[in-house]
Every structure is written in structure tokens, then in C-alpha cells.
Design a protein around this motif. Structure first.
Motif, PDB file in Angstrom:
ATOM      1  N   THR A 186       0.826  -1.209   0.000  1.00 43.91           N
ATOM      2  CA  THR A 186       0.000   0.000   0.000  1.00 43.91           C
ATOM      3  C   THR A 186       0.860   1.259   0.000  1.00 43.91           C
ATOM      4  N   LYS A 187       0.222   2.376  -0.328  1.00 42.95           N
ATOM      5  CA  LYS A 187       0.887   3.687  -0.358  1.00 42.95           C
ATOM      6  C   LYS A 187       2.105   3.661  -1.277  1.00 42.95           C
TER       7      LYS A 187
ATOM      8  N   GLU B 125      -1.644  11.846  -4.405  1.00 41.77           N
ATOM      9  CA  GLU B 125      -0.824  12.547  -3.411  1.00 41.77           C
ATOM     10  C   GLU B 125      -0.006  13.616  -4.117  1.00 41.77           C
ATOM     11  N   THR B 126       0.109  14.759  -3.489  1.00 39.98           N
ATOM     12  CA  THR B 126       0.937  15.834  -4.023  1.00 39.98           C
ATOM     13  C   THR B 126       2.068  16.089  -3.046  1.00 39.98           C
ATOM     14  N   ASP B 127       3.325  16.044  -3.555  1.00 46.05           N
ATOM     15  CA  ASP B 127       4.472  16.262  -2.676  1.00 46.05           C
ATOM     16  C   ASP B 127       4.742  17.759  -2.484  1.00 46.05           C
TER      17      ASP B 127
ATOM     18  N   THR C 267       2.258  15.531  -8.459  1.00 41.19           N
ATOM     19  CA  THR C 267       1.125  14.708  -8.032  1.00 41.19           C
ATOM     20  C   THR C 267       1.293  13.281  -8.524  1.00 41.19           C
ATOM     21  N   LEU C 268       1.160  12.350  -7.600  1.00 43.03           N
ATOM     22  CA  LEU C 268       1.147  10.927  -7.916  1.00 43.03           C
ATOM     23  C   LEU C 268      -0.312  10.486  -7.955  1.00 43.03           C
ATOM     24  N   GLN C 269      -0.733   9.962  -9.078  1.00 40.93           N
ATOM     25  CA  GLN C 269      -2.121   9.546  -9.251  1.00 40.93           C
ATOM     26  C   GLN C 269      -2.341   8.156  -8.643  1.00 40.93           C
ATOM     27  N   PRO C 270      -3.593   7.838  -8.314  1.00 46.87           N
ATOM     28  CA  PRO C 270      -3.883   6.476  -7.844  1.00 46.87           C
ATOM     29  C   PRO C 270      -3.405   5.455  -8.878  1.00 46.87           C
ATOM     30  N   ARG C 271      -3.029   4.281  -8.377  1.00 47.31           N
ATOM     31  CA  ARG C 271      -2.532   3.238  -9.273  1.00 47.31           C
ATOM     32  C   ARG C 271      -2.807   1.869  -8.684  1.00 47.31           C
TER      33      ARG C 271
END
Length: 125
Positions: free
Chosen positions: A50-51, A80-82, A87-91
């Protein structure tokens, strides 16, 4: 739900187990290994990292430490945005559901499409 009492009970049985391990921790605990071994005696197990942000070989390490897991899937449920604005999109969620349904429908006999789609070239057990 319709059907006979025995078919109704069977519909509520556990058919696949997800064993979730946070990628942030970068470790598989002894308890995770024991739970995987116990569950694998009864149902197919999919290890879920996860994550998921930065694998750096962790998926392979989970696969090595949990050989009873039929597959290891990396997922990120939320975007998530650092701090720098990336931004990292769901995957991985669709693939996880595909693997789960495949394991449920074949009870672990098949190792086909969803596994090879999610990790081309990776062993699918």
C-alpha cells in the motif's frame, strides 16, 4: 439473497485474502509472514503493498519473503501531491480487483491475464 441455505453460506466464505504491507515501512514483519503462511493453507493470498510511491526493489523483497502469496500488487488508493507540487495519481486498484476476481473464480488455478498485465515478466503464482 436467494438460493439454498448452503449456497447462501458458501457465498459468504472467504475466497481470497489480501495481506496489506505499507511501502513506507520497507519491511515485512515476522507476523506478516506467519499470517500469510496460515492464510495460504486455506485461500489464495495476494500481498498488497500500500501507499506505493517508490518501489526501489521492495515488491521483489515482499515476493521473496512471502513465497506463499500468489502475487504482490503495488497500489496507491489516493492521489498525493508532494512538497514540490508533483502529483502521484492512484494506481493499481483496477489490477488488484482483476487479480482478486481471477483468484476467486479459478480458486488459484489460473495465472493468466490480470497477473501478466499488472507486472509483465514477473512470476505469477
Amino acid at each position: 439473497m436467494g438460493g439454498s441455505p448452503s449456497s447462501t453460506r458458501a457465498a459468504w466464505n472467504v475466497h481470497v485474502a489480501w495481506l496489506c504491507i505499507g511501502e513506507d515501512s520497507r519491511r515485512v514483519e515476522d507476523g506478516d509472514i506467519q499470517v500469510c503462511e496460515m492464510l495460504a493453507r486455506y485461500v489464495p493470498v495476494v500481498a498488497v503493498v500500500t501507499k506505493a510511491r517508490s518501489d526501489q526493489g521492495f515488491r521483489d523483497e515482499v515476493q521473496r519473503l512471502l513465497p506463499q502469496a500468489r502475487n504482490v500488487m503495488r497500489v496507491r488508493a489516493l492521489a498525493e501531491t508532494d512538497d514540490e507540487g508533483h502529483t502521484l495519481q492512484p494506481r493499481g486498484l483496477t489490477e488488484l480487483v482483476d487479480i482478486t476476481m481471477e483468484r476467486h473464480s479459478t480458486r488459484g488455478r489460473g495465472r493468466t491475464s490480470a497477473c501478466s498485465r499488472s507486472h509483465p515478466g514477473a512470476p505469477c503464482r
